[in-house]
Design an enzyme around this catalytic site. Structure first.
Site, PDB file in Angstrom:
ATOM      1  N   GLY A  11      12.511  -9.464  70.821  1.00  0.00           N
ATOM      2  CA  GLY A  11      13.421  -9.093  69.744  1.00  0.00           C
ATOM      3  C   GLY A  11      14.068 -10.334  69.148  1.00  0.00           C
ATOM      4  O   GLY A  11      13.676 -11.473  69.436  1.00  0.00           O
ATOM      5  N   LYS A 192      32.302  -5.029  73.472  1.00  0.00           N
ATOM      6  CA  LYS A 192      32.432  -5.503  72.085  1.00  0.00           C
ATOM      7  C   LYS A 192      31.473  -4.775  71.153  1.00  0.00           C
ATOM      8  O   LYS A 192      31.751  -4.621  69.957  1.00  0.00           O
ATOM      9  CB  LYS A 192      32.231  -7.021  72.016  1.00  0.00           C
ATOM     10  CG  LYS A 192      30.847  -7.524  72.406  1.00  0.00           C
ATOM     11  CD  LYS A 192      29.880  -7.627  71.240  1.00  0.00           C
ATOM     12  CE  LYS A 192      28.506  -8.042  71.724  1.00  0.00           C
ATOM     13  NZ  LYS A 192      27.548  -8.173  70.604  1.00  0.00           N
ATOM     14  N   ASN A 257      25.615  -3.787  65.502  1.00  0.00           N
ATOM     15  CA  ASN A 257      26.544  -2.707  65.802  1.00  0.00           C
ATOM     16  C   ASN A 257      27.533  -2.498  64.664  1.00  0.00           C
ATOM     17  O   ASN A 257      27.838  -1.371  64.303  1.00  0.00           O
ATOM     18  CB  ASN A 257      27.273  -2.979  67.119  1.00  0.00           C
ATOM     19  CG  ASN A 257      26.377  -2.790  68.327  1.00  0.00           C
ATOM     20  OD1 ASN A 257      26.151  -1.682  68.790  1.00  0.00           O
ATOM     21  ND2 ASN A 257      25.824  -3.898  68.826  1.00  0.00           N
ATOM     22  N   GLU A 282      23.280  -1.310  70.658  1.00  0.00           N
ATOM     23  CA  GLU A 282      23.564  -1.050  72.067  1.00  0.00           C
ATOM     24  C   GLU A 282      24.826  -0.223  72.268  1.00  0.00           C
ATOM     25  O   GLU A 282      24.929   0.563  73.201  1.00  0.00           O
ATOM     26  CB  GLU A 282      23.683  -2.373  72.837  1.00  0.00           C
ATOM     27  CG  GLU A 282      22.394  -3.162  72.948  1.00  0.00           C
ATOM     28  CD  GLU A 282      21.480  -2.668  74.063  1.00  0.00           C
ATOM     29  OE1 GLU A 282      21.702  -1.552  74.575  1.00  0.00           O
ATOM     30  OE2 GLU A 282      20.541  -3.388  74.415  1.00  0.00           O
TER      31      GLU A 282
END
Length: 335
Positions: A11, A192, A257, A282
């Site tokens: 990735g 986070k 994110n 994630e």
């Protein structure tokens, strides 16, 4: 051992990390799950799926065979999505060198077990904790691939292995610091992602800097509360693996994110946001495990709770904001 490094996962971060290792003087073999990607990296020296503009150094090779990548590797870098780690690693364990250092680039908490990634590695590989080193910090892959100055934290309980990894990734553009607080560094990296989802939602809803600053600082507060409950050093959360990673993930449009959160904040469903971003966020899955971990230790994590409800219970983000703002007044610092 041959001294070469295996990077398992092609990735964005795995690809950029392979470049870092090569630029630091290491020979690297990257395992790519899709054979055409491995071939393109090997033949054309580019990853067509991630960071396609990056020309890989000559020291980087690639393969579609994980055994080929792992065999004889002194360092085995794990860069797969966190929820796939256990299944993948179970297949790779028989091929690991008995003294290889296992390096985790993953930032997540496993669903069901609420284990940190280093704990999953120890359990699945049957190794002692001192064999595992965690790399965490504000590491946006496109910027690092472009050799913009960046820093990271290399966390491990064995100073020798931590220093080995530190030396193996030190370049003129990438500065690694060692730390022995594995718990704090992993939690900072995992939570986070959830706070960045909240930041993206708030941004898309049109909220300004006061709101976004509140989310970052209160998000860091709930991260630190959970960390302390699990035995982390609270100072860790003021460093690169805490505040540093949080600021980068919230403020940068490169952060997946935050971008995913923006789609949710515009009223898209989880499925629509996933289709639009085409990358693993994630925080979407980890928020469930982090919520469960917090509840098991009696830790209040109100932002995480609301993100879980938005992502997995279909709560309207506007209602989540109202819920957060109507909570009982408290001191800023409390147990």
């Amino acid at each position: 051992m041959s001294g070469h490094v295996a990077v398992l996962g092609a990735g964005s971060w795995g690809t950029a990390f392979a470049k870092i290792l090569a630029d630091a003087g290491r020979d690297v073999t990257v395992w790519a799950r899709r054979a055409p990607v491995a071939e393109a990296m090997r033949v054309h020296r580019r990853n067509p799926e991630y960071l396609p503009e990056l020309l890989l150094p000559d020291r980087v090779s690639a393969t579609g065979d994980p055994v080929e990548a792992i065999t004889g590797a002194e360092l085995v870098v794990l860069a797969v999505p966190s929820q796939t780690l256990r299944g993948n690693l179970a297949e790779w364990v028989p091929h690991l060198h008995p003294d290889a250092t296992l390096v985790s680039l993953m930032k997540g908490i496993e669903l069901g077990t609420t284990k940190r990634m280093s704990e999953v590695i120890v359990e699945t590989a049957g190794v002692t904790g001192d064999r595992v080193v965690v790399v965490s910090g504000p590491n946006l892959a496109p910027e690092i691939a472009a050799e913009q100055p960046a820093a990271t934290v290399v966390a491990g309980t064995d100073p020798g292995r931590a220093t080995l990894v530190q030396t193996s990734i030190r370049t003129p553009y990438f500065r690694p610091y060692t730390n022995d607080d594995v718990i704090g560094c992993e939690l900072g990296g995992a939570v986070k992602n959830v706070i960045a989802l909240a930041y993206g939602i708030a941004t898309a809803m049109g909220f300004g800097d006061n709101t976004r600053a509140m989310l970052m600082t209160r998000g860091l507060a709930e991260t630190a509360r959970l960390g302390v409950a699990l035995g982390a050093d609270p100072i860790t959360f003021a460093g690169l693996a805490g505040m540093g990673d949080l600021v980068a993930s919230c403020s940068s449009p490169l952060a997946r994110n935050r971008t995913f959160g923006e789609h949710l904040g515009r009223g898209e469903t989880l499925e629509q946001a996933q289709a639009a971003t085409r990358q693993t966020a994630e925080g979407v899955k980890s928020c469930l495990a982090i919520r469960d971990l917090a509840r098991a230790h009696g830790v209040e994590m109100p932002i995480t709770e609301q993100i879980e409800r938005i992502c997995h219970e279909g709560m309207d983000p506007r209602l989540a904001v109202d819920t957060l703002m109507s909570r009982t007044a408290k001191p800023e610092s409390y147990e």
